[in-house]
Design a protein around this motif. Sequence first.
Motif, short mmCIF file in Angstrom:
data_model
loop_
_atom_site.label_atom_id
_atom_site.label_comp_id
_atom_site.label_asym_id
_atom_site.label_seq_id
_atom_site.Cartn_x
_atom_site.Cartn_y
_atom_site.Cartn_z
N ARG A 4 120.42 145.43 99.86
CA ARG A 4 121.39 146.10 100.74
C ARG A 4 122.93 146.25 100.70
O ARG A 4 123.25 147.13 101.20
CB ARG A 4 120.91 145.50 102.23
CG ARG A 4 119.18 145.43 102.59
CD ARG A 4 118.88 146.93 102.75
NE ARG A 4 117.85 146.96 103.34
CZ ARG A 4 116.60 147.31 102.21
NH1 ARG A 4 116.87 147.47 100.91
NH2 ARG A 4 115.37 147.90 102.61
N TYR A 27 125.33 154.86 103.02
CA TYR A 27 124.90 153.34 102.77
C TYR A 27 125.87 152.31 102.83
O TYR A 27 125.77 151.15 102.84
CB TYR A 27 124.24 153.32 101.26
CG TYR A 27 123.03 154.14 101.10
CD1 TYR A 27 121.90 154.01 101.63
CD2 TYR A 27 123.32 155.40 100.59
CE1 TYR A 27 120.91 154.70 101.70
CE2 TYR A 27 122.35 156.26 100.08
CZ TYR A 27 120.87 155.96 100.85
OH TYR A 27 119.97 156.86 100.75
N LEU A 82 117.82 153.21 99.03
CA LEU A 82 117.33 151.97 99.32
C LEU A 82 115.90 151.40 98.69
O LEU A 82 115.44 150.34 98.16
CB LEU A 82 117.37 151.56 100.66
CG LEU A 82 118.61 151.61 101.27
CD1 LEU A 82 118.69 151.26 102.90
CD2 LEU A 82 119.72 150.44 100.73
N ASP A 86 114.83 148.43 95.83
CA ASP A 86 113.92 147.40 96.08
C ASP A 86 112.82 147.87 94.94
O ASP A 86 112.16 146.61 94.56
CB ASP A 86 113.35 147.73 97.52
CG ASP A 86 114.29 147.48 98.50
OD1 ASP A 86 115.24 146.77 98.21
OD2 ASP A 86 113.93 147.74 99.74
#
Length: 254
Positions: A4, A27, A82, A86
């Motif tokens: 993150r 972001y 994001l 991941d």
Amino acid sequence: MPRRKIAFTASPVPVAQTAMAQLRDSYGDVPPETADVIVALGGDGFMLQTLHETQALNVPVYGMNRGTVGFLMNEYHADDLLDRLDEAAEEVINPLAMTAVTADGKINHALAINEVSLLRAGPQAAKLRISVDGKLRMPELVCDGALVATPAGSTAYNYSAHGPILPIGSDVLALTAMSAFRPRRWRGALLPKQAVVRFDVIEAEKRPVMADADGESVRNVVSVEIRSEPSIAHRILFDPGHGLEERLIREQFA
């Protein structure tokens, strides 16, 4: 682990700078030292620059192509970053360490993620003597140059010089000649990753040679030693199904 905290970096070209500004708005942005991941926007050259500059941080780098060449980069999409971070798969590569000695006795050190190359720096062909692990393997190679490439770099300059593409994880280095004149048909050799390759320049004053490690050049070299550097590990992230191993295989069937 969710990634993150993102540090964005971009090449100077307008399309990369624009993308970075948009991604930062969406972001956020943190310093590389506190980031979970570094996102590099540009081409392969900028990716190499980013890996070199951040090698002490042990932070993975995820590249998105905003340049001309993007072999080390993922496709650019801004809206699902994001999730992509991941799901990304990690590849770990070790650079090459170059030790180049010049005619005035100066010792130069540099690291190369792709390759270390020796190139003639005058009108006449270079003459190189090649030793591997201290054993003389070729008393004289007359050529425009020669290089040692990692698997990650095997599709770059090495492939253009008709060298082999090396699978990631093969623990092999490619030693490739450029425009070999004598022996005329010698294209190079495959060497274990732990091999130490040494080039000695014959007639260095008459036939000057330069050495280059990922764009860091040293002129008027008389000897160059190249070895893998396992103490440095570059972590690169790729979208699933588009990692370096898949890209290396796909390149051979293009």
